[in-house]
Design a protein around this motif. Structure first.
Motif, mmCIF file in Angstrom:
data_model
loop_
_atom_site.group_PDB
_atom_site.id
_atom_site.type_symbol
_atom_site.label_atom_id
_atom_site.label_comp_id
_atom_site.label_asym_id
_atom_site.label_seq_id
_atom_site.Cartn_x
_atom_site.Cartn_y
_atom_site.Cartn_z
ATOM 1 N N SER A 384 0.852 -1.183 0.000
ATOM 2 C CA SER A 384 0.000 0.000 0.000
ATOM 3 C C SER A 384 0.889 1.235 0.000
ATOM 4 C CB SER A 384 -0.877 -0.041 1.251
ATOM 5 O OG SER A 384 -1.501 1.209 1.455
ATOM 6 N N VAL A 385 0.430 2.285 -0.670
ATOM 7 C CA VAL A 385 1.195 3.531 -0.714
ATOM 8 C C VAL A 385 0.295 4.713 -1.013
ATOM 9 C CG1 VAL A 385 1.742 3.261 -3.185
ATOM 10 C CG2 VAL A 385 3.160 4.736 -1.775
ATOM 11 N N GLY A 386 0.704 5.879 -0.557
ATOM 12 C CA GLY A 386 0.056 7.116 -0.986
ATOM 13 C C GLY A 386 -0.576 7.907 0.133
ATOM 14 N N GLU A 387 -1.032 7.234 1.145
ATOM 15 C CA GLU A 387 -1.646 7.904 2.294
ATOM 16 C C GLU A 387 -1.717 6.862 3.410
ATOM 17 O OE1 GLU A 387 -5.904 8.624 1.739
ATOM 18 O OE2 GLU A 387 -5.732 7.436 -0.078
ATOM 19 N N LEU A 409 2.848 -4.571 3.209
ATOM 20 C CA LEU A 409 3.851 -3.514 3.277
ATOM 21 C C LEU A 409 3.115 -2.194 3.125
ATOM 22 C CD1 LEU A 409 6.388 -4.754 0.562
ATOM 23 C CD2 LEU A 409 6.860 -4.678 3.014
ATOM 24 N N ASP A 410 3.065 -1.412 4.192
ATOM 25 C CA ASP A 410 2.536 -0.052 4.069
ATOM 26 C C ASP A 410 3.770 0.819 3.872
ATOM 27 O OD1 ASP A 410 1.564 2.484 4.357
ATOM 28 O OD2 ASP A 410 0.708 2.179 6.358
ATOM 29 N N THR A 411 3.969 1.297 2.647
ATOM 30 C CA THR A 411 5.226 1.978 2.322
ATOM 31 C C THR A 411 5.049 3.484 2.321
ATOM 32 O OG1 THR A 411 4.700 1.819 -0.029
ATOM 33 C CG2 THR A 411 6.043 0.059 0.910
ATOM 34 N N TRP A 413 6.742 7.008 1.413
ATOM 35 C CA TRP A 413 7.797 7.694 0.642
ATOM 36 C C TRP A 413 7.164 8.809 -0.149
ATOM 37 C CZ3 TRP A 413 8.606 6.490 -4.892
ATOM 38 C CH2 TRP A 413 7.668 5.583 -5.398
ATOM 39 N N GLN A 414 7.923 9.459 -1.020
ATOM 40 C CA GLN A 414 7.442 10.649 -1.729
ATOM 41 C C GLN A 414 8.072 10.739 -3.118
ATOM 42 O OE1 GLN A 414 9.184 13.472 1.177
ATOM 43 N NE2 GLN A 414 7.080 14.010 1.740
ATOM 44 N N THR A 415 7.471 11.565 -3.969
ATOM 45 C CA THR A 415 8.075 11.835 -5.280
ATOM 46 C C THR A 415 9.536 12.244 -5.073
ATOM 47 O OG1 THR A 415 5.931 12.633 -6.040
ATOM 48 C CG2 THR A 415 7.827 13.228 -7.387
ATOM 49 N N ASN A 497 7.540 17.285 5.369
ATOM 50 C CA ASN A 497 6.259 17.993 5.476
ATOM 51 C C ASN A 497 5.123 17.081 5.910
ATOM 52 O OD1 ASN A 497 6.901 20.750 4.836
ATOM 53 N ND2 ASN A 497 7.411 19.990 2.803
ATOM 54 N N ASP A 498 5.474 15.994 6.578
ATOM 55 C CA ASP A 498 4.452 15.101 7.131
ATOM 56 C C ASP A 498 4.536 15.111 8.655
ATOM 57 O OD1 ASP A 498 3.420 14.320 4.729
ATOM 58 O OD2 ASP A 498 4.075 12.242 4.844
ATOM 59 N N ILE A 499 3.378 14.983 9.279
ATOM 60 C CA ILE A 499 3.312 14.842 10.730
ATOM 61 C C ILE A 499 3.353 13.340 11.036
ATOM 62 C CG2 ILE A 499 1.914 15.328 12.792
ATOM 63 C CD1 ILE A 499 2.481 17.895 11.485
ATOM 64 N N MET A 509 4.045 6.107 12.678
ATOM 65 C CA MET A 509 2.680 6.261 12.177
ATOM 66 C C MET A 509 2.607 7.622 11.487
ATOM 67 S SD MET A 509 -0.850 6.489 14.399
ATOM 68 C CE MET A 509 -1.141 4.747 14.619
ATOM 69 N N LEU A 510 2.036 7.657 10.290
ATOM 70 C CA LEU A 510 1.918 8.916 9.559
ATOM 71 C C LEU A 510 0.548 9.526 9.820
ATOM 72 C CD1 LEU A 510 4.337 9.769 7.931
ATOM 73 C CD2 LEU A 510 4.186 7.274 7.920
ATOM 74 N N LEU A 511 0.535 10.840 10.080
ATOM 75 C CA LEU A 511 -0.720 11.470 10.486
ATOM 76 C C LEU A 511 -1.206 12.550 9.530
ATOM 77 C CD1 LEU A 511 0.503 11.621 14.130
ATOM 78 C CD2 LEU A 511 -1.425 10.243 13.381
HETATM 79 O O1 PRX Z 1 1.862 12.668 2.943
HETATM 80 C C1 PRX Z 1 2.594 11.558 2.513
HETATM 81 C C2 PRX Z 1 1.741 10.688 1.625
HETATM 82 O O2 PRX Z 1 1.989 11.093 0.300
HETATM 83 C C3 PRX Z 1 2.969 12.138 0.282
HETATM 84 C C4 PRX Z 1 3.835 12.007 -0.940
HETATM 85 O O3 PRX Z 1 3.043 12.129 -2.072
HETATM 86 P P1 PRX Z 1 3.664 11.849 -3.509
HETATM 87 O O4 PRX Z 1 4.906 12.642 -3.682
HETATM 88 O O5 PRX Z 1 2.570 12.038 -4.483
HETATM 89 O O6 PRX Z 1 4.085 10.334 -3.486
HETATM 90 C C5 PRX Z 1 3.119 9.362 -3.265
HETATM 91 C C6 PRX Z 1 3.682 7.997 -3.531
HETATM 92 C C7 PRX Z 1 5.019 7.722 -2.982
HETATM 93 C C8 PRX Z 1 3.711 11.965 1.577
HETATM 94 O O7 PRX Z 1 4.373 13.146 1.960
HETATM 95 N N1 PRX Z 1 2.076 9.269 1.769
HETATM 96 C C9 PRX Z 1 2.722 8.482 0.882
HETATM 97 N N2 PRX Z 1 2.790 7.215 1.331
HETATM 98 C C10 PRX Z 1 2.198 7.188 2.545
HETATM 99 C C11 PRX Z 1 1.755 8.501 2.836
HETATM 100 N N3 PRX Z 1 1.134 8.807 3.990
HETATM 101 C C12 PRX Z 1 0.955 7.809 4.875
HETATM 102 N N4 PRX Z 1 1.345 6.543 4.663
HETATM 103 C C13 PRX Z 1 1.961 6.167 3.537
HETATM 104 N N5 PRX Z 1 2.326 4.910 3.332
#
Ligand code: PRX
Length: 630
Positions: A384-387, A409-411, A413-415, A497-499, A509-511
């Motif tokens: 899973s990815v993205g949020e 896998l809850d991954t 990461w960012q662009t 820029n993530d809490i 844990m991402l918030l």
């Molecule tokens: O807020 C986090 C969230 O997506 C942001 C990055 O977005 P983007 O650059 O479009 O990349 C998305 C795909 C890698 C992050 O700053 N985010 C991404 N993965 C997670 C996440 N938030 C929580 N859990 C995740 N697994």
């Protein structure tokens, strides 16, 4: 065998069956992390040595804060590693891509076929005068030609900038002109839910003011074929069929740009995130091998569109670097019915399924009767990815799709990071709600505004302390903006820029975001883009956009609009405003809710306080409002 479920007082933990680890052939997380900590350069050198380099590097890493250089002075070509490395060995006839189109269409490309196609497209681009360093914009849906076009650019050292085919004309124009693209590669239309969406008119509109573009290459999929403008628009197939067959890989420097990918900014214009050839290749390879554990016999499906970073790293480059088999499709999850994705998993024997929380929540809502119709026993790993993957969605995914046999896998990461940074690697206990720990190679921490660690269980900012190979090189033509990323607190950490919150075991844990980015169904949208699109409509005087929590999409966009004097808020106007945003930016950015207001909460210096709007909307305390202008 299913993992054991242990209920701690307030946190569920899944302890993996040891066979997971054996089946995935991965090494122990702690051991790998220790190897990295002991000697980071040696760690990355070992990983990079699996790949082929035309010229070895002088140093693995040079760190001159905030600029890093990776594999300095090495020469390589990522396509040589994605193609020749397999074609010249025993993967020549292995399936590189299974592609499933709507209505049962199918295309299969072996590594050898992909290699041939990429070389022809590389030559076709060269014949149009594309040279190393030139930018090529790719605006195509998720079809094999998109993969071929990206690799063809990389083959000749050109820099691709892929624009998600759901973006509207203004968003496309900003990315084309921002990158100064010489060529645009597109299609007449994309297929979606039994119909087709024309792309060419969007491109035409985007190109009205795009002086750098010399030619447009158009893949014509529809009958009758769309007409082409002489000397400017070229037919994709014709171009390829006339191109020479052999295209030697350009020897690019490790630090040369491989691609630019735009991501929403907190101020108006999107940011062109630049990734370089060598470091990105190593990061993509490493994480695909060790985190996704992609192996020889896997059929791997990453549901992200190739136009996003997930599609770049884990839809295309990573799996090709490890010689994996990719499954790609244009099917949306609910057409022709809500069982289609599960049907595809059964048909193709998909073993690794990497998707997004918003899709999982949608499936939850549609009910497990759909997945139960199909045999999903080929699956061995879910991602899973993205949020944030909320615990309810985790449980549902784990039970109904993974049948308690697949680790999740809850991954995170960012662009900008280019590769996975935080996750629960296969073999580690899984805690629903937590992404997990920094992967070996990543030094992450949760800190206060000064940059000092906050105690376990306390919310803080997620920061990265050390550079990693696939980190962005810069923001295209805006290094100042890049520097701001590495300027967090007194130690100058990389700010995500993530809490986040870290527990006693080091699980994170991402918030949510700490800035003005709204994550809608896993896609990044900047409040500024939406607001400026709204304000560009003649009826609007001012606008503010916020993210409003939504059980399905994570967030929806809510916009507050002040109309110009004399304009009345009619249902027709609401429709027009939404349509206006759709045409400019694309459907993802359209506000689901629009409220007309007489004023907006602002600071005394005139900045809109979106935080206050959001608090009002959610009926919570807005916090410190001392700067609010009365
Ligand atoms: O807020 C986090 C969230 O997506 C942001 C990055 O977005 P983007 O650059 O479009 O990349 C998305 C795909 C890698 C992050 O700053 N985010 C991404 N993965 C997670 C996440 N938030 C929580 N859990 C995740 N697994």
């Amino acid at each position: 065998m299913p993992a054991e479920e242990v209920l701690k007082p307030d946190q569920k933990v899944y302890y993996p069956d040891p066979s997971y680890q054996n089946s995935a052939l991965i090494r122990d997380y702690d051991e790998l992390y220790r190897e990295f900590e002991k000697d980071p350069d040696a760690f990355w050198r070992r990983i990079a040595s699996d790949l082929l380099w035309f010229k070895q590097w002088d140093t693995v890493r040079t760190w001159d804060h905030p600029h890093a250089s990776w594999f300095t002075n090495a020469e390589l070509n990522i396509t040589y590693n994605c193609l020749e490395r397999h074609v010249n060995n025993d993967r020549r006839n292995k399936v590189a891509i299974f592609w499933a189109g709507e209505n049962g269409k199918e295309r299969i490309l072996t590594y050898y076929q992909l290699y041939k196609d990429v070389m022809r497209m590389g030559n076709a681009l060269k014949s149009l005068g594309v040279r190393k360093g030139d930018r090529v914009c790719i605006y195509l849906p998720g079809i094999p030609e998109l993969v071929v076009s990206m690799l063809a650019c990389a083959r000749i050292g050109a820099v691709h900038t892929v624009v998600f085919a759901g973006y509207g004309a203004k968003a496309l124009n900003e990315r084309i002109t921002g990158a100064g693209a010489k060529i645009v590669i597109t299609a007449d239309a994309s297929v979606r839910r039994g119909g087709s969406i024309p792309l060419k008119p969007i491109v035409e509109e985007a190109l009205i003011h795009a002086p750098t573009v010399e030619k447009v290459i158009i893949l014509r999929t529809q009958e009758p074929k769309v007409g082409l403008l002489d000397d400017f628009e070229l037919d994709y197939e014709e171009l390829i069929s006339q191109a020479d067959r052999n295209c030697e890989p350009e020897h690019v420097n490790s630090e040369d740009p491989l691609f630019i990918l735009y991501t929403s900014g907190t101020t108006g214009a999107p940011k062109g995130i630049v990734h370089t050839a060598g470091g990105y290749m190593v990061g993509a390879y490493y994480t695909t091998k060790y985190v996704l554990t992609l192996r020889e016999n896997d059929v791997y499906w990453c549901t992200a569109d190739p136009g996003w970073i997930t599609g770049h790293t884990y839809g295309i480059y990573g799996p090709l670097l490890v010689g994996g088999t990719i499954f790609l499709t244009e099917y949306t999850p609910d057409y022709p019915d809500a069982g289609i994705w599960w049907k595809l998993i059964e048909e193709y024997g998909v073993t690794i399924f990497y998707t997004a929380p918003t899709a999982i929540r949608m499936f939850m809502r549609m009910g497990e009767e759909w997945s139960e119709k199909y045999d999903l026993s080929s699956l061995r790993l879910l991602g899973s990815v993205g949020e944030p993957l909320n615990p309810e969605a985790f449980e549902w995914f784990y039970k109904h799709i993974g049948k308690k046999n697949c680790p999740i896998l809850d991954t995170w990461w960012q662009t900008e990071t280019g590769m996975h940074m935080i996750t629960t690697m296969v073999g580690l206990p899984m805690k629903p709600g937590f992404a997990g720990k920094p992967i070996p190679g990543v030094v992450a921490t949760v800190v206060n505004e000064e940059g000092d660690p906050v105690p376990p269980g306390t919310n803080g900012f997620l920061a990265i302390k050390e550079p990693w190979p696939s980190m962005m090189k810069t923001v295209y033509q805006n290094d100042e903006r890049y520097r701001q990323y590495w300027n967090f607190g007194k130690y100058g950490y990389y700010s995500s820029n993530d809490i986040a919150m870290m527990d006693e075991d080091g699980y994170i844990m991402l918030l949510g975001r700490s800035d003005d980015i709204i994550i809608v169904a896993g896609h990044n949208v900047g409040t500024a883009e939406i607001e400026s699109a709204l304000v560009s409509h003649s009826a609007v005087a001012e606008a503010a956009a916020i993210g409003k929590p939504d059980p399905l999409k994570g967030n929806i966009i809510k916009a507050f609009v002040i109309l110009r004097n004399g304009v009345s808020p009619t249902p027709k106007l609401i429709h027009d405003l939404k349509y206006h945003v759709r045409i400019m930016l694309g459907p993802i950015s359209v506000p689901a809710e629009l409220d007309f207001v007489d004023n907006l909460p602002k600071t005394r210096s005139g900045k809109i306080m979106r935080r206050v709007l959001k608090a009002q909307e959610m009926g919570i305390d807005p916090g410190d409002v001392s700067t609010l202008d009365e």
